[in-house]
Design a protein around this motif. Sequence first.
Motif, short mmCIF file in Angstrom:
data_model
loop_
_atom_site.label_atom_id
_atom_site.label_comp_id
_atom_site.label_asym_id
_atom_site.label_seq_id
_atom_site.Cartn_x
_atom_site.Cartn_y
_atom_site.Cartn_z
N PHE A 173 47.62 -2.87 -34.24
CA PHE A 173 48.02 -1.68 -33.49
C PHE A 173 48.00 -0.44 -34.38
CE2 PHE A 173 51.35 0.99 -31.37
CZ PHE A 173 50.66 1.19 -30.18
N ALA A 174 48.41 -0.61 -35.63
CA ALA A 174 48.49 0.51 -36.58
C ALA A 174 47.98 0.04 -37.93
CB ALA A 174 49.93 1.02 -36.68
N PRO A 175 46.66 0.13 -38.17
CA PRO A 175 46.06 -0.44 -39.39
C PRO A 175 46.64 0.07 -40.70
CG PRO A 175 44.37 0.11 -37.78
CD PRO A 175 45.65 0.67 -37.26
N HIS A 176 47.23 1.26 -40.70
CA HIS A 176 47.79 1.79 -41.94
C HIS A 176 49.09 1.10 -42.34
CE1 HIS A 176 49.66 3.98 -38.62
NE2 HIS A 176 50.71 4.13 -39.40
N LEU A 177 49.67 0.30 -41.44
CA LEU A 177 50.93 -0.38 -41.74
C LEU A 177 50.64 -1.73 -42.39
CD1 LEU A 177 53.00 0.44 -38.51
CD2 LEU A 177 53.22 1.47 -40.79
N SER A 178 50.44 -1.72 -43.69
CA SER A 178 50.20 -2.95 -44.43
C SER A 178 51.48 -3.77 -44.50
CB SER A 178 49.73 -2.63 -45.85
OG SER A 178 50.76 -1.96 -46.56
N GLN A 179 51.34 -5.06 -44.83
CA GLN A 179 52.53 -5.90 -44.95
C GLN A 179 53.45 -5.37 -46.04
OE1 GLN A 179 51.85 -10.11 -44.97
NE2 GLN A 179 53.81 -10.58 -45.89
N GLU A 180 52.87 -4.89 -47.12
CA GLU A 180 53.68 -4.34 -48.21
C GLU A 180 54.47 -3.12 -47.75
OE1 GLU A 180 53.11 -2.54 -52.74
OE2 GLU A 180 51.36 -3.06 -51.52
N LEU A 181 53.84 -2.25 -46.97
CA LEU A 181 54.52 -1.05 -46.48
C LEU A 181 55.62 -1.42 -45.48
CD1 LEU A 181 54.50 2.02 -46.71
CD2 LEU A 181 52.84 2.08 -44.83
N ILE A 182 55.33 -2.37 -44.61
CA ILE A 182 56.33 -2.82 -43.64
C ILE A 182 57.54 -3.42 -44.36
CG2 ILE A 182 56.81 -4.46 -41.77
CD1 ILE A 182 53.79 -4.22 -41.03
N ASP A 183 57.28 -4.28 -45.35
CA ASP A 183 58.37 -4.90 -46.10
C ASP A 183 59.20 -3.86 -46.84
OD1 ASP A 183 57.62 -7.39 -45.22
OD2 ASP A 183 56.51 -7.91 -47.03
N SER A 184 58.53 -2.85 -47.36
CA SER A 184 59.27 -1.78 -48.07
C SER A 184 60.20 -1.06 -47.11
CB SER A 184 58.28 -0.78 -48.69
OG SER A 184 57.50 -1.39 -49.69
N ALA A 185 59.70 -0.75 -45.90
CA ALA A 185 60.53 -0.08 -44.90
C ALA A 185 61.69 -0.95 -44.47
CB ALA A 185 59.67 0.29 -43.69
N MET A 186 61.44 -2.25 -44.30
CA MET A 186 62.49 -3.17 -43.86
C MET A 186 63.59 -3.33 -44.92
SD MET A 186 61.65 -4.38 -40.75
CE MET A 186 62.29 -6.03 -40.49
N SER A 187 63.24 -3.10 -46.19
CA SER A 187 64.22 -3.29 -47.26
C SER A 187 65.12 -2.07 -47.46
CB SER A 187 63.50 -3.59 -48.58
OG SER A 187 62.77 -2.45 -49.02
N LEU A 188 64.74 -0.93 -46.86
CA LEU A 188 65.51 0.29 -47.04
C LEU A 188 66.61 0.42 -45.99
CD1 LEU A 188 62.56 2.76 -47.77
CD2 LEU A 188 64.16 1.80 -49.43
N LYS A 189 67.71 0.99 -46.37
CA LYS A 189 68.84 1.17 -45.46
C LYS A 189 68.94 2.60 -44.93
CE LYS A 189 70.18 -3.05 -46.36
NZ LYS A 189 69.98 -4.13 -45.37
N ASP A 190 68.56 3.55 -45.75
CA ASP A 190 68.72 4.97 -45.43
C ASP A 190 67.55 5.47 -44.58
OD1 ASP A 190 69.35 7.61 -45.31
OD2 ASP A 190 68.87 8.06 -47.41
N PRO A 191 67.80 5.99 -43.37
CA PRO A 191 66.72 6.52 -42.53
C PRO A 191 65.90 7.60 -43.21
CG PRO A 191 68.76 6.34 -41.27
CD PRO A 191 69.11 6.08 -42.70
N VAL A 192 66.55 8.42 -44.05
CA VAL A 192 65.83 9.48 -44.75
C VAL A 192 64.81 8.86 -45.71
CG1 VAL A 192 66.04 11.41 -46.36
CG2 VAL A 192 67.76 11.09 -44.56
#
Length: 324
Positions: free
Chosen positions: A291-310
């Motif tokens: 659906f969104a080719p720019h969202l690599s697994q590494e990028l997704i995992d990085s986002a999932m590990s962060l707590k702060d929306p900013v």
Amino acid sequence: MKLQQLRYIWEVSKNNLNVSATAESIYTSQPGISKQIRILEDELGVPVFVRNGKHLTDMTPAGKKIIAIAGEMLMQAENIKNIAKEYKEESKGTLSIATTHTQARYALPPVIKAFMNDMPDVSLDIQQGTPLQISEMVSQGKVDLAIATEALELFENLIMLPCYSWDRCILVPKGHQLASLSDITLNDVARFPLITYVFGFTGRSKLDDAFKEQHLTPNVALTAVDADVIKTYVRLGLGVGIVARMAYDEKADTDLVAINAGHLFGQSVTRIGIRKDTFLRGYMYKFIQSFAPHLSQELIDSAMSLKDPVAINELFEDIELPHY
């Protein structure tokens, strides 16, 4: 304390404290649920629910906290199952998606087709609703992913992954006065009755904000959740349509004129919402990347590990999104 008891109080809380409806939704008996809730309350030493006779009328202050933790525990229990499945059956399972009509009708079909061809052993469950409804579904763990433009940001337990940006267009029948203008303005549009999305749908808030900034009051004559319905009433001459640009089909909508409105209403961004505590199986990553080719697994995992929306927003700052 049993996991099943926690499931009962969680499900009751999500069914408006209606034990009968809960029993029906999870295929068990009402007396069985009531009995297990009583046993749990006796063990805890505090009531989870407020009662009026045999009816549950509210959650106690302690009950609200207990139920919130119960929801998290149930999600983690599901994650344990998913981890086992991932290593036992990497390409088998069910992927549940909640989305709006616009996404399901215009953005998702080619993605769904390609995904089903590549992952034949994964069953897809697609549910539609308002942005608020689908955001609640993923927030409560009822679906794996939510795809929407509005409402996802209202839920603190969701990670939002930006997928693509998009513009609106103005739809009018051929020969309409607006079709002859070379440089259309909001003042021009505001002179006509408007047919557009229901508030809360498909970036509708951006449309309202644009008129407000120009101190204009649009005459919204008719609203709908479905772009095809909007086009039908534009064809009947009931007003000027404002829809997502992707909803205009050059082959099917030859009787309508699509006027670019990106400069009037700005761009909107469609996102995928995921619960922060979700364990993503391999085929879930694959669907997101389709659906969104720019969202690599590494990028997704990085986002999932962060707590702060900013911090999450900063992660995507330098990424150029596809535009439609």
